[in-house]
Design an enzyme around this catalytic site. Structure first.
Site, PDB file in Angstrom:
ATOM      1  N   SER A  15      51.222  24.304 -31.957  1.00 55.02           N
ATOM      2  CA  SER A  15      52.216  23.250 -31.771  1.00 55.02           C
ATOM      3  C   SER A  15      52.576  22.610 -33.118  1.00 55.02           C
ATOM      4  O   SER A  15      52.988  23.309 -34.046  1.00 55.02           O
ATOM      5  CB  SER A  15      51.684  22.234 -30.760  1.00 55.02           C
ATOM      6  OG  SER A  15      52.673  21.313 -30.381  1.00 55.02           O
TER       7      SER A  15
ATOM      8  N   HIS B 291      52.605  25.790 -23.003  1.00 57.57           N
ATOM      9  CA  HIS B 291      52.304  25.193 -24.310  1.00 57.57           C
ATOM     10  C   HIS B 291      50.810  24.967 -24.511  1.00 57.57           C
ATOM     11  O   HIS B 291      50.303  25.133 -25.627  1.00 57.57           O
ATOM     12  CB  HIS B 291      53.055  23.862 -24.439  1.00 57.57           C
ATOM     13  CG  HIS B 291      53.208  23.395 -25.843  1.00 57.57           C
ATOM     14  ND1 HIS B 291      54.121  23.940 -26.714  1.00 57.57           N
ATOM     15  CD2 HIS B 291      52.555  22.436 -26.555  1.00 57.57           C
ATOM     16  CE1 HIS B 291      54.030  23.344 -27.898  1.00 57.57           C
ATOM     17  NE2 HIS B 291      53.084  22.420 -27.821  1.00 57.57           N
TER      18      HIS B 291
END
Length: 388
Positions: free
Chosen positions: A159, A363
């Site tokens: 991320s 994610h």
């Protein structure tokens, strides 16, 4: 009326009772404890940045000719790479002989020290992901290379952890030569195509940031904050915790995949996530999305002139990011959309793009998924083998 001190004491007692009822041992162990539990000694190092921040760097020794730097995402810590135990990325890699180094960027619970600033001082929190990429990464990379006697290392970012490398490569291009390959898990750079609720949160962040600044609150998600304790306590409640915190927050934002994030794992996550960062960091992320521009922090026209000698903040020149970057993209990622990662792919000069086959890969699965040894780690290991 019940004053604030009494409320804090009540919440503190409640939090401690909830923690005592939580029997998952891993939720009580830090990076060092988890490493030892799963068969490895862990060294703790302090890295001092050029601007005085003292960063905690964990090292699980392996073959020092194959150093790998793990870089966590926003409101996260190095723990994210080890909390799955034998199914985690850190343990998986060290068991295959890699020399593992896990950074904690400035401001999280492990890196709240400075040579002369105090975390209670708002000036301590005057940073965003820009300073993490410009100061934290160079200091850490040089520290690792000096101790391993290597000229290059491999990096894996999750991320915002890989966003820092785009900052590094564009603002300090000499560091491109020090990276063999950077594996970007759930890449974050452009945020043009995010959808609700993420887009809604990003729209609200500048207003929330201004409000926090008005009240002198430069640190967010502090472990010492009452609301952080309440969040952790709520998420640990067996009846409602998974529905509210996992399905209602994590899945809504990052993408849903209940088979990879089981209820029993939630206490392990919320015992250390979220952790602190700066108000400014959140605002900077929102600016990237709302201005549709991967650029430095926008202070407003007048101050931009003083800081940058231009009305608008400078763009990060991705053409200067010459390090080899391998983008690992999930099809079910609520934050790092396929369209945004394609924009990034098209602007990086030395890139590989891998849209992974597992349809539910979201994610958070990249670091927390319980079956990543099937869906993700084989791809990571193939890249490491190729470039090592």
């Amino acid at each position: 009326m019940i004053n604030q001190t009494i409320l804090i004491n009540i919440f503190t007692i409640y939090i401690r009772i909830s923690s005592a009822l939580n029997t998952n041992e891993d939720s009580k162990l830090n990076f060092t404890g988890l490493g030892f539990k799963y068969g490895h000694n862990v060294e703790e190092h302090n890295v001092i940045t050029e601007d005085g921040y003292i960063l905690k760097l964990y090292h699980i020794p392996g073959n020092d000719r194959r150093p790998v730097l793990l870089v966590h995402g926003i409101i996260d810590s190095s723990d994210t790479f080890i909390i799955r135990g034998n199914g985690s990325l850190a343990i998986t890699l060290v068991n295959r002989g890699y020399d593992i180094w896990a950074i904690n960027t400035r401001g999280n619970r492990c890196s709240k020290l400075h040579e002369y600033l105090n975390p209670n001082d708002g000036n301590f929190w005057n940073f965003s992901f820009h300073e993490m990429g410009y100061y934290d990464l160079p200091a850490t990379i040089d520290y690792i290379l000096e101790r391993t006697n290597q000229k290059q290392l491999t990096a894996i970012g999750h991320s915002q952890g890989n966003t820092l490398f785009y900052v590094l490569g564009s603002t300090r291009p000499e560091y491109n030569e020090k990276i063999k390959v950077m594996i970007a898990l759930a890449p974050i750079c452009f945020l043009h195509n995010v959808k609700p609720p993420v887009s809604t949160l990003l729209e609200l962040l500048p207003t929330v940031g201004n409000l926090l600044q008005t009240f002198g609150m430069e640190e967010v998600f502090s472990d010492e904050a009452v609301y952080s304790g309440v969040i952790k306590s709520l998420c640990n409640q067996k009846e409602v915790g998974y529905e509210v915190c996992a399905r209602g927050v994590f899945f809504a934002i990052g993408g849903s995949d209940s088979s990879e994030f089981e209820p029993e794992f939630l206490p392990v996550v919320v015992s250390r996530y979220p952790t602190s960062t700066s108000r400014k960091n959140g605002v900077h992320v929102a600016q990237v999305a709302l201005r549709r521009s991967f650029s430095q922090y926008d202070y407003g026209p007048m101050r931009n002139i003083a800081v940058y000698n231009t009305i608008v903040p400078p763009l990060y020149d991705l053409g200067k990011v010459k390090m080899r970057v391998v983008l690992f993209v999930g099809r079910n990622d609520g934050m790092s959309s396929i369209r945004d990662t394609e924009l990034l792919r098209d602007r990086l000069p030395n890139v590989e793009y891998r849209l992974l086959e597992h349809k539910k890969l979201n994610h958070l699965d990249h670091v927390w998924g319980r079956n990543m040894d099937q869906y993700l780690f084989p791809h990571i290991l193939s890249v490491l083998k190729k470039y090592n």
